[in-house]
Motif scaffolding. Structure first.
Motif, short mmCIF file in Angstrom:
data_model
loop_
_atom_site.label_atom_id
_atom_site.label_comp_id
_atom_site.label_asym_id
_atom_site.label_seq_id
_atom_site.Cartn_x
_atom_site.Cartn_y
_atom_site.Cartn_z
N GLN A 165 -4.44 -54.16 73.41
CA GLN A 165 -3.13 -53.67 73.83
C GLN A 165 -2.08 -54.04 72.79
O GLN A 165 -2.13 -55.14 72.22
N VAL A 166 -1.15 -53.13 72.57
CA VAL A 166 0.02 -53.42 71.74
C VAL A 166 1.24 -52.93 72.51
O VAL A 166 1.32 -51.75 72.86
N GLU A 167 2.15 -53.83 72.78
CA GLU A 167 3.37 -53.49 73.52
C GLU A 167 4.58 -53.96 72.74
O GLU A 167 4.57 -55.04 72.15
N THR A 168 5.62 -53.15 72.76
CA THR A 168 6.87 -53.50 72.09
C THR A 168 8.02 -53.34 73.06
O THR A 168 8.14 -52.31 73.73
N GLN A 169 8.85 -54.37 73.14
CA GLN A 169 10.04 -54.34 73.98
C GLN A 169 11.28 -54.36 73.09
O GLN A 169 11.30 -55.05 72.07
N ALA A 170 12.29 -53.61 73.51
CA ALA A 170 13.55 -53.58 72.76
C ALA A 170 14.64 -54.22 73.61
O ALA A 170 14.80 -53.88 74.78
N THR A 171 15.37 -55.14 73.01
CA THR A 171 16.47 -55.81 73.70
C THR A 171 17.76 -55.56 72.94
O THR A 171 17.81 -55.76 71.72
N ARG A 172 18.78 -55.11 73.66
CA ARG A 172 20.09 -54.93 73.02
C ARG A 172 20.74 -56.29 72.82
O ARG A 172 21.05 -57.00 73.77
#
Length: 476
Positions: A115-122
């Protein structure tokens, strides 16, 4: 009309020449691991060393201070995540020691990634630009590695690793990073070459989004001799690069110009909707969020039998909480092109959301048969076994539900406990300044007890994060 999926362009240079990611590996690419754990250790160590000195345990206090203020930062600076073309591994001293004690892994073959997951945070919004922090997690064989954006090292890791991993392993945002991550300054230069106005000029342009006329501000073929198709592809790529770098207003304007040239392009509408979604979130504008969903519905309508696009739409619906629509779109994808790993996995997640464990097992079993890599087969098999245990063993179900509920409670308790610990700091400072031992002692007691509880909850949370092995029940 048949719509084609976007070209996988992560391995394409600006001149259009194909680039093998392995050519980037003249030497191993690496990135510093996130410093969160090290900062927590330094914070706790410094606090308790100060407490020891306050209690006149000077030798212990200075020993702790030297260890946590000097040794830990040095080890943090040497702890990097490295990819040598075959495997990802950590280089830090402490991870190696912990892996030896715990008999765990510090490396993972690229072929074993599940699995590869990416989260974006402002992180910050300034001058029409949103500064995002991307955090990527790579998982496989019960080990995970995290790395975060913040410079060229992150972009090199993405460009090198992601093209070597099956698309079915990547989540939506990871696919976007693979295809469109770029150097922000160069992206802004490219935008100026396309005559995209700066963000301050566009500040109020997209409060009311409209695409009125095909000829508005955009000529059919442009002034550079490119065909409409070529120009739309170029604008779409630029718009996605601008979006990922946080230049949302310029990205929206670029998407708008592309949509004027080719308003029925389903993939373009999908990317446009994703950008509008990000902008609506940064503005906290519910009206724009509804427009983004409406644009996704239009993309869905134009998608026809494009299974890849329908699956991506379903995943996006799921991400924003439109679960019923997500299920419908995943089913559309199955009807259009047959079952694929990604569509069946999406249906499994919808079934899990609805509490239909039998459907979850059924869909993950199908996903296992459709998986094209050993890593995906191993992961989907693990999901089938896990949910089968939940379905067959009530005691195991109760234990897992209790574990998840306790993790949720711990998250709330950790925040409250840390707030209480910070309340003690002013008391300590006032007590020391005014030589009031009672006030200082109260502050030290409140903060030290709270921080010990907070630390214990962090450790308990890490222990409870993995699923409970079924072997524990069998031993009982």
């Amino acid at each position: 009309m048949k719509h084609t999926a976007p070209t996988k362009i992560s391995g394409i240079s600006q001149t259009g020449t194909s680039v093998n990611p392995l050519h980037l590996l003249q030497k191993a690419v690496s990135i510093r691991v996130p410093l969160n754990s090290y900062l927590v250790a330094v914070f706790l160590g410094t606090f308790f060393s100060a407490l020891a000195i306050y209690l006149e345990w000077n030798s212990l206090g200075y020993l702790l201070l030297g260890f946590f203020a000097l040794f830990i930062p040095i080890t943090a600076l040497t702890d990097r995540l490295l990819f040598d073309g075959k495997r990802v591994y950590r280089t830090g001293i402490l991870p190696k020691i912990w892996a030896y004690i715990n008999k765990s892994r510090i490396s993972l073959k690229i072929s074993s990634v599940e699995q590869v997951e990416t989260q974006a945070t402002r992180m910050l919004k300034r001058g029409g630009k949103v500064h995002y922090r991307y955090k990527t997690t790579i998982r496989g064989k019960s080990v995970s590695f995290n790395f975060a954006s913040g410079g060229e090292d992150y972009r090199n890791m993405i460009r090198t690793i992601f093209p070597m991993i099956s698309e079915n392993i990547l989540d939506n945002r990871s696919i976007e990073l693979r295809d469109y991550i770029s150097e922000p300054k160069q992206t802004l230069i490219n935008a100026s070459l396309e005559n995209i106005p700066p963000a301050d000029v566009l500040e109020n342009s997209f409060r009311e989004l409209q695409i009125k006329s095909r000829r508005e501000n955009v000529s059919d073929a442009g002034n550079d001799g490119r065909s409409i198709e070529e120009r739309v592809l170029g604008l779409r790529r630029l718009a996605n690069e601008l979006r990922l770098s946080g230049s949302l207003l310029q990205s929206l304007e670029t998407f708008r110009r592309a949509a004027l040239l080719k308003p029925a392009d389903a993939w373009l509408l999908f990317d446009f909707a994703r950008c509008l979604q990000s902008f609506a979130g940064s503005e906290r504008n519910g009206k724009l969020e509804r427009k983004a969903v409406a644009m996704m519905r239009l993309s869905e309508k134009r998608a026809g039998n494009d299974g890849d696009l329908l699956v991506r739409l379903g995943e996006n619906y799921f991400q924003i909480g439109e679960w019923q629509r997500a299920g419908i779109v995943f089913q559309k994808a199955v009807e259009a092109v047959g079952e694929t790993f990604r569509s069946v996995k999406g249906l499994a997640e919808i079934a899990l959301r609805e509490g239909k464990i039998a459907h979850v097992i059924h869909n993950f079993s199908h996903a296992n048969r459709l998986a094209e890599t050993p890593a995906l087969r191993r992961w989907s098999k693990g999901e089938v076994e896990y949910f089968s245990r939940l379905n067959e063993n009530d005691e195991y179900m109760e234990m897992e539900v209790s574990r998840v509920n306790l993790l949720d409670l711990l998250e709330g308790w950790k925040k409250n406990t840390l707030r209480i610990a910070f309340i003690g700091f002013p008391l300590i400072a006032l007590g020391v300044i005014f030589e009031d031992n009672l006030l200082a002692n109260a502050g030290w007691m409140v903060s030290s007890v709270s921080l010990m509880i907070w630390t214990a909850m962090i450790l308990i949370g890490k222990m409870l994060s993995p699923r409970i092995p079924i072997e524990l029940l069998e031993e009982d």
